[in-house]
Design an enzyme around this catalytic site. Structure first.
Site, PDB file in Angstrom:
ATOM      1  N   GLU A  38       0.864  -1.196   0.074  1.00 22.61           N
ATOM      2  CA  GLU A  38       0.064  -0.059   0.163  1.00 22.61           C
ATOM      3  C   GLU A  38       0.752   1.088  -0.123  1.00 22.61           C
ATOM      4  OE1 GLU A  38      -3.485   0.428  -0.328  1.00 22.61           O
ATOM      5  OE2 GLU A  38      -2.912   2.622  -0.345  1.00 22.61           O
ATOM      6  N   THR A  82      -5.844   1.379  -5.615  1.00 23.58           N
ATOM      7  CA  THR A  82      -5.313   0.120  -5.286  1.00 23.58           C
ATOM      8  C   THR A  82      -6.047  -0.983  -6.489  1.00 23.58           C
ATOM      9  OG1 THR A  82      -5.227   0.527  -3.017  1.00 23.58           O
ATOM     10  CG2 THR A  82      -5.232  -1.697  -4.004  1.00 23.58           C
ATOM     11  N   HIS A 197      -1.646   3.194   4.741  1.00 22.29           N
ATOM     12  CA  HIS A 197      -2.739   3.895   3.820  1.00 22.29           C
ATOM     13  C   HIS A 197      -2.780   5.426   4.605  1.00 22.29           C
ATOM     14  CE1 HIS A 197      -6.413   4.950   2.081  1.00 22.29           C
ATOM     15  NE2 HIS A 197      -6.416   3.899   1.232  1.00 22.29           N
ATOM     16  N   ASP A 256       1.703  -0.010  -4.870  1.00 25.62           N
ATOM     17  CA  ASP A 256       0.379   0.044  -5.707  1.00 25.62           C
ATOM     18  C   ASP A 256       0.049   1.540  -6.310  1.00 25.62           C
ATOM     19  OD1 ASP A 256      -0.470   1.348  -3.419  1.00 25.62           O
ATOM     20  OD2 ASP A 256      -2.264   0.489  -3.191  1.00 25.62           O
ATOM     21  N   HIS A 257       0.761   2.382  -5.603  1.00 27.58           N
ATOM     22  CA  HIS A 257       0.431   3.713  -6.382  1.00 27.58           C
ATOM     23  C   HIS A 257       1.105   4.780  -5.258  1.00 27.58           C
ATOM     24  CE1 HIS A 257      -2.354   4.262  -3.131  1.00 27.58           C
ATOM     25  NE2 HIS A 257      -3.155   3.076  -3.777  1.00 27.58           N
TER      26      HIS A 257
HETATM   27  C1  GP9 Z   1      -8.917  -0.700   0.218  1.00 27.57           C
HETATM   28  C2  GP9 Z   1      -7.419  -0.586   0.114  1.00 27.57           C
HETATM   29  C3  GP9 Z   1      -7.137   0.724  -0.028  1.00 27.57           C
HETATM   30  O1  GP9 Z   1      -9.425  -2.095   0.530  1.00 27.57           O
HETATM   31  O2  GP9 Z   1      -7.121  -1.429  -1.178  1.00 27.57           O
HETATM   32  O3  GP9 Z   1      -7.507   1.406  -1.283  1.00 27.57           O
HETATM   33  P1  GP9 Z   1      -6.976   2.570  -1.791  1.00 27.57           P
HETATM   34  O4  GP9 Z   1      -7.608   3.963  -1.065  1.00 27.57           O
HETATM   35  O5  GP9 Z   1      -5.644   2.829  -1.843  1.00 27.57           O
HETATM   36  O6  GP9 Z   1      -7.430   2.563  -3.252  1.00 27.57           O
HETATM   37 MN    MN Z   2      -3.910   1.513  -2.383  1.00 31.56          MN
END
Ligand code: GP9
Ligand code: MN
Length: 417
Positions: A38, A82, A197, A256-257
Site C-alpha cells: 500500500e 489500489t 494507507h 500500488d501507487h
Molecule cells: C482498501 C485498500 C485501499 O481495500 O485497497 O484502497 P486505496 O484507497 O488505496 O485505493
Molecule cells: Mn492503495
C-alpha cells in the site's frame, strides 16, 4: 465491431515481446505470491529519515542474490487507486481515465492472470482484510475468475490487532500464512496490505522510528507506517519459511501507487532537498518492484524503465507459461524486446531518455525542458496504447477473442452492431 477488433488485435500481436530463455520457466510449478504494498514509493528505498533507515528489510532485498529489484518501475493507476493496480496486474491492460474500471466494467469478459493460472491447475485467490464490496472487488473478482476472496470475514479482527483502516499488516500476514498453509498447491495468492494507507495512523507500540519534522503531518507519519510495513514483510517471509511455503514459491511485491500527493510538495522538497517540479513529480511515481525467487541465485538490480502493466507477462513467463496469444499491452521485463517506456494513465510517460508530463518534454537525466518534438513519437504511441486499451474495455472486446486459438470471433462481434 469487427473492424475495431481486427485493428486492436493487429496492434497487440505486433507489440508482443518474446520471452528469453534465461528466465522463462525459472519458477516453474512454484506457488505464486503477490503482495501489493500500500502507497509505497521508491524514494524511501535505500534512504534514511534523519538517520533512521526506513525500509531495512526491503533494502536488504535490493542486494539479495535471489531477488530481482526493479528500480525504474512506475505505477500506472488512475482514480481507481489500489483497484487500478490490481486491474493492471491481472489484465496487463490500462485502467480507465475516468472512474474506477472495477466499478464501471465488472460485467465485462476478461482474460486475467488468474484465469491463465486456473487453467494450469493453480488455486487462485486474493487475501485482503476489508469489506468484500470495497472497490466492488466481490463482483470484479468473479469477472477475473479469482476462485476465492478471503475478505475481512476470513480474519480475526479486533481492537488490539487493528488500526485505522483495519487489521494491521503483521497480524494480516500471520493469519494469511495460516490460510495459505491450508490451500491446495500450487496456489496463486494475491495479498493486499492496508496499514500504510493515508492518514498513516500507527499505534505507539508499533512506532519504531520517530516522525519526520515538516509542515506535512501526512509525510511526517508516512515514514513510520512504511517502516512498520517493512518489518511486517520480514515477519511474513519468516512465517512462510516456518510453514514450509517459502522454498517452493515465488514472491512478487510492488508499490500500488503514490502515498504522498502533490499537496505535500513543500514537505517533500524539504526531505529530498530539491524543488518538486512537475518533472520531479512524474519521477516520484516510481514505485518498487521485487521479484524474489528463493534459491535461484540469479537476482540483480534491473534498471529497465517499466510499469505495472508489465508484471503479468513477466510472471507468467517466469512460471513457464506462454503468453503469445494473450490480449495484453505489457511486455516481459526480461525480454530483449522490452522497451524502456512506461505510459501513465494521463498520457504522460517516461523513457530512458525522456520524461513527458503536463504537456512538457524533459531530458530525463537533467530535468531540463526540451523541445516537445523530441517527445512527439512517444506522445503518439502513448495515445495509441491507451486508446486501444480503452477500446478493449469499453467495447468489451475480449468477448470476441478466443484465447486458446487466438481467433477473433468476427461474426459474433458484427451481430452486435
Ligand atoms: C482498501 C485498500 C485501499 O481495500 O485497497 O484502497 P486505496 O484507497 O488505496 O485505493
Ligand atoms: Mn492503495
Amino acid at each position: 465491431d469487427g473492424s475495431e477488433l481486427v485493428e486492436v488485435n493487429n496492434f497487440v500481436r505486433s507489440s508482443q515481446a518474446d520471452p528469453t530463455e534465461k528466465t522463462f520457466g525459472l519458477a516453474e510449478d512454484r506457488n505464486l505470491i503477490i503482495v501489493s504494498l500500500e502507497s509505497l514509493q521508491s524514494f524511501v528505498i535505500n534512504n534514511d529519515m534523519n538517520g533512521h533507515e526506513i525500509t531495512p528489510f526491503l533494502n536488504s532485498l535490493t542486494a539479495d542474490e535471489d531477488t530481482f529489484y526493479f528500480s525504474n518501475f512506475y505505477h500506472q493507476t488512475g482514480l481507481g487507486k489500489t483497484s487500478d493496480s490490481e486491474f493492471l496486474v491481472e489484465n496487463s491492460l490500462y485502467p480507465l481515465g475516468g472512474g474506477a474500471v472495477f466499478f464501471t466494467h465488472s460485467g465485462n469478459t476478461f482474460h486475467s492472470m488468474a484465469e491463465s493460472l486456473n487453467e494450469e491447475g493453480y488455486f487462485t485467490n486474493v487475501l485482503h482484510p476489508n469489506n468484500k464490496s470495497f472497490w466492488n472487488r466481490d463482483m470484479m473478482y468473479k469477472a477475473l475468475d479469482i476462485q476465492k476472496y478471503y475478505d475481512e470475514n476470513s480474519y480475526i479482527v479486533n481492537e488490539e490487532n487493528s488500526v485505522s483502516w483495519g487489521l494491521k499488516d503483521a497480524p494480516f500476514f500471520e493469519q494469511s500464512v495460516d490460510l495459505m498453509a491450508e490451500m491446495p498447491q500450487p496456489f496463486y495468492s494475491r495479498l493486499i496490505t492496508l496499514t500504510n494507507h493515508y492518514p498513516f495512523t500507527l499505534d505507539v507500540e508499533d512506532q519504531n522510528i520517530p516522525e519526520y519534522d515538516s509542515n506535512s503531518n501526512t509525510l511526517n507519519k508516512y515514514f513510520q507506517t512504511v517502516n512498520y510495513m517493512d518489518e511486517a514483510l520480514e515477519l511474513f517471509f519468516e512465517d512462510l519459511k516456518e510453514k514450509g511455503l517459502y522454498d517452493n514459491s515465488i514472491i512478487v511485491m510492488y508499490g500500488d501507487h503514490y502515498g504522498i500527493s502533490e499537496n505535500h510538495n513543500n514537505a517533500m522538497s524539504q526531505y529530498l532537498e530539491k524543488e518538486i517540479t512537475p518533472f520531479e513529480s512524474a519521477k516520484l511515481q516510481n514505485v518498487p518492484l521485487f521479484v524474489h525467487i528463493p534459491n535461484s541465485g540469479v537476482g540483480e538490480e534491473v534498471t529497465e524503465v517499466a510499469g505495472q502493466i508489465d508484471v503479468r507477462p513477466t510472471i507468467l513467463h517466469l512460471l513457464g507459461i506462454d503468453t503469445s496469444k494473450d490480449m495484453q499491452l505489457g511486455a516481459d521485463l526480461f525480454s530483449e524486446e522490452h522497451e524502456d517506456f512506461v505510459v501513465f494513465r494521463d498520457g504522460g510517460f517516461v523513457t530512458d531518455e525522456l520524461v513527458y508530463t503536463k504537456n512538457v518534454c524533459y531530458d530525463s537525466a537533467t530535468g531540463v525542458e526540451i523541445a516537445v518534438e523530441s517527445c512527439q513519437p512517444y506522445i503518439d504511441r502513448a495515445i495509441q496504447e491507451l486508446g486501444y486499451s480503452d477500446q478493449i474495455i469499453n467495447g468489451d472486446l475480449l468477448r470476441f477473442y478466443d484465447l486458446k486459438t487466438g481467433n477473433l470471433l468476427i461474426e459474433e462481434a458484427e451481430k452486435e452492431e
